[in-house]
Write a protein that holds these residues in place. Structure first.
Motif, PDB file in Angstrom:
ATOM      1  N   THR A   1     -36.056 -38.644 -49.566  1.00 60.06           N
ATOM      2  CA  THR A   1     -36.017 -39.761 -48.793  1.00 60.06           C
ATOM      3  C   THR A   1     -35.196 -39.636 -47.391  1.00 60.06           C
ATOM      4  O   THR A   1     -35.725 -39.893 -46.257  1.00 60.06           O
ATOM      5  CB  THR A   1     -35.498 -40.899 -49.525  1.00 60.06           C
ATOM      6  N   LEU A   2     -34.127 -38.902 -47.687  1.00 59.85           N
ATOM      7  CA  LEU A   2     -33.235 -38.744 -46.691  1.00 59.85           C
ATOM      8  C   LEU A   2     -33.978 -37.941 -45.598  1.00 59.85           C
ATOM      9  O   LEU A   2     -33.835 -38.139 -44.125  1.00 59.85           O
ATOM     10  CB  LEU A   2     -31.933 -38.019 -46.847  1.00 59.85           C
TER      11      LEU A   2
ATOM     12  N   GLN B   1     -29.386 -43.364 -41.991  1.00 60.60           N
ATOM     13  CA  GLN B   1     -30.116 -44.204 -41.144  1.00 60.60           C
ATOM     14  C   GLN B   1     -29.145 -44.609 -39.812  1.00 60.60           C
ATOM     15  O   GLN B   1     -29.498 -44.692 -38.783  1.00 60.60           O
ATOM     16  CB  GLN B   1     -30.581 -45.458 -41.645  1.00 60.60           C
TER      17      GLN B   1
ATOM     18  N   ARG C   1     -26.147 -43.385 -53.658  1.00 64.60           N
ATOM     19  CA  ARG C   1     -27.016 -43.047 -52.854  1.00 64.60           C
ATOM     20  C   ARG C   1     -27.323 -43.881 -51.753  1.00 64.60           C
ATOM     21  O   ARG C   1     -27.616 -43.534 -50.570  1.00 64.60           O
ATOM     22  CB  ARG C   1     -28.469 -42.924 -53.787  1.00 64.60           C
TER      23      ARG C   1
ATOM     24  N   CYS D   1     -32.291 -51.307 -46.161  1.00 66.14           N
ATOM     25  CA  CYS D   1     -31.985 -50.230 -47.438  1.00 66.14           C
ATOM     26  C   CYS D   1     -31.509 -51.326 -48.720  1.00 66.14           C
ATOM     27  O   CYS D   1     -30.507 -51.894 -48.487  1.00 66.14           O
ATOM     28  CB  CYS D   1     -31.241 -49.257 -47.153  1.00 66.14           C
TER      29      CYS D   1
ATOM     30  N   VAL E   1     -33.628 -47.557 -53.296  1.00 64.07           N
ATOM     31  CA  VAL E   1     -33.005 -46.308 -54.002  1.00 64.07           C
ATOM     32  C   VAL E   1     -32.891 -46.751 -55.338  1.00 64.07           C
ATOM     33  O   VAL E   1     -32.671 -47.917 -55.718  1.00 64.07           O
ATOM     34  CB  VAL E   1     -31.446 -45.808 -53.455  1.00 64.07           C
TER      35      VAL E   1
ATOM     36  N   LEU F   1     -27.787 -42.955 -47.946  1.00 58.25           N
ATOM     37  CA  LEU F   1     -28.759 -43.340 -47.120  1.00 58.25           C
ATOM     38  C   LEU F   1     -28.619 -44.290 -45.764  1.00 58.25           C
ATOM     39  O   LEU F   1     -29.038 -44.016 -44.670  1.00 58.25           O
ATOM     40  CB  LEU F   1     -29.930 -44.284 -48.328  1.00 58.25           C
TER      41      LEU F   1
END
Length: 439
Positions: A316-317, A364, A356, A330, A303, A360
């Motif tokens: 991306t999400l 996940q 961010r 990540c 990110v 993320l």
């Protein structure tokens, strides 16, 4: 005499430390559990992110007083960090008590460097050399698993990545040499072989006889005996249908693929020089799951790459939810001098990157929990890898798809395959019990 190795970074570095240990044991050094007790301390370094590099510098600096108290102790710095331009000079200036500095391609010089350092002669060697894996007697520490290098270096030059500059261009080992090493490992009782490379899928492109990664996988999977075969890391642009078909055809090859995506935005992927689009990647995921319905897919996601907009991040999400990764590593983008991204405009503020990555990770984690819940009540074959030191009297191992499972059994069962019934799931970790054939 005793040695202590500090290992930072990826599986490639872990395996390099096994080579370092083998060299030191040839010199009659023996491993110890505390660097305060060591006659030689090795820092096998990583430079993939600035935070990792600064931590290593701090750990090296902490040895100054220990070196003053024990002036005959030798200090070695090697690996990716020391391969960077100017770093060897910085170490010599800022940490003059370091005796040996070697780059990623100079491990074959360690033996002579230690002998020279014992005579108070400093060694600095960070030029690119070619050495053979067969030159090393390795001291393996990961039974029942064994790492096997199949290629070195990287030709991809992603704009954020320092690896091609410190590991060099791609070089593949001959297939016959790899097979010889694997056969010996199996004869020695190892039950899981993990093939290593910065990009395993490009294996063989530089060999004269047309051998490629699918042929290598097939050759190993056809060897006798019960064992598992894994590999990492794959580059999405090079993972072919032939490789997917071979995995599906041979039960010994685990249905587990680490497939770094880095971003779910086509524009950010272009700026990263990843050479695939969001749509290409999702299409590849579909191909994999069509042939391998029980596959566990893991990934790396970055990110805060320069220029990443809120919409890029939302892409991306969305991709994380569509791809349904078993787990994801990540991390926040870290500027690396010497890479094109270092000088790019629109660097993202740290506060934005931190916000961010929090979102993320939450996204996940939700996916991981869903997959874990689906595994409760099912039975899986697990290779007993050893004790889980985080829990008392608990052993652990992984399913074929790569999920960690905790269970109770005798420590002497390490290296055996058992069937485990999953009874409980805690996010990425599963808990179960061993069941017999009758059960």
């Amino acid at each position: 005499m005793k040695y202590y190795i500090n290992t930072y970074g990826c599986q490639m570095n872990i395996h390099d430390s096994e080579k370092i240990a083998g060299i030191l044991e040839e010199l009659n050094y023996h491993a110890c559990s505390k660097q305060e007790e060591a006659d030689i301390v090795v820092f096998n370094t990583c430079c993939i992110r600035e935070t990792a590099e600064q931590k290593i510098y701090g750990h090296i600096g902490m040895l100054k007083k220990l070196k003053q108290a024990h002036p005959n102790m030798l200090v070695v710095v090697c690996g990716c960090m020391s391969q960077q331009e100017g770093v060897a000079d910085k170490i010599r200036t800022s940490y003059p008590f370091v005796d040996i500095i070697l780059g990623t391609s100079n491990l074959n010089s360690l033996k002579q460097a230690v002998l020279d350092a014992q005579r108070r002669k400093c060694c600095v060697k960070v030029d690119f050399e070619l050495y053979n894996e067969e030159d090393f007697v390795q001291s393996r520490t990961s039974y029942p698993n064994a790492w096997v290098n199949i290629n070195y270096g990287c030709n991809n030059f992603c704009t954020y990545c320092i690896v091609p500059y410190v590991r060099g261009r791609e070089r593949s080992r001959p297939l016959a040499d790899i097979l010889t090493e694997v056969k010996k490992l199996l004869a020695d009782g190892y039950k899981e072989i993990t093939l290593l490379g910065q990009n395993v899928n490009s294996y063989g492109h530089d060999l004269p006889n047309g051998e490629d990664f699918s042929a290598l996988l097939k050759s190993i999977a056809e060897l006798d005996g019960k064992f598992r075969l894994r590999f990492m890391t794959s580059h999405p642009k090079d993972l072919s249908q032939e490789v997917i078909d071979v995995i599906a055809s041979y039960p010994k090859i685990c249905d587990n693929i680490h497939l770094p995506v880095q971003s779910g935005s086509t524009e950010i992927l272009r700026r990263m020089n990843r050479r695939y689009t969001r749509e290409d990647y999702l299409s590849l995921i579909c191909k994999i799951r069509t042939k391998l319905p029980n596959v566990g897919i893991t990934t790396d996601i970055m990110v805060g790459f320069p220029g990443e907009t809120e919409q890029d991040f939302e892409d991306t999400l969305d991709l994380v939810q569509k791809a349904r990764y078993s787990s994801a590593f990540c991390f926040i983008y870290s500027r690396r001098k010497g890479t094109p991204a270092y000088s790019m405009e629109n660097q993202i503020p740290y506060e934005v990157k931190r916000e961010r990555i929090t979102r993320l990770l939450a996204c996940q984690n939700d996916v991981t929990k869903q997959i874990s819940a689906e595994m409760i009540g099912k039975q899986f074959e697990v290779l007993v890898e050893g004790a889980n030191n985080h829990y008392k009297n608990t052993m652990c191992g992984r399913t074929e798809s790569g999920r960690l499972v905790n269970f109770k059994c005798d420590e002497q069962m390490t290296g055996q395959f058992v069937t485990v019934l999953i009874e409980q799931a805690k996010s990425a970790t599963l808990w179960g019990k061993i069941v017999t054939e009758e059960e």
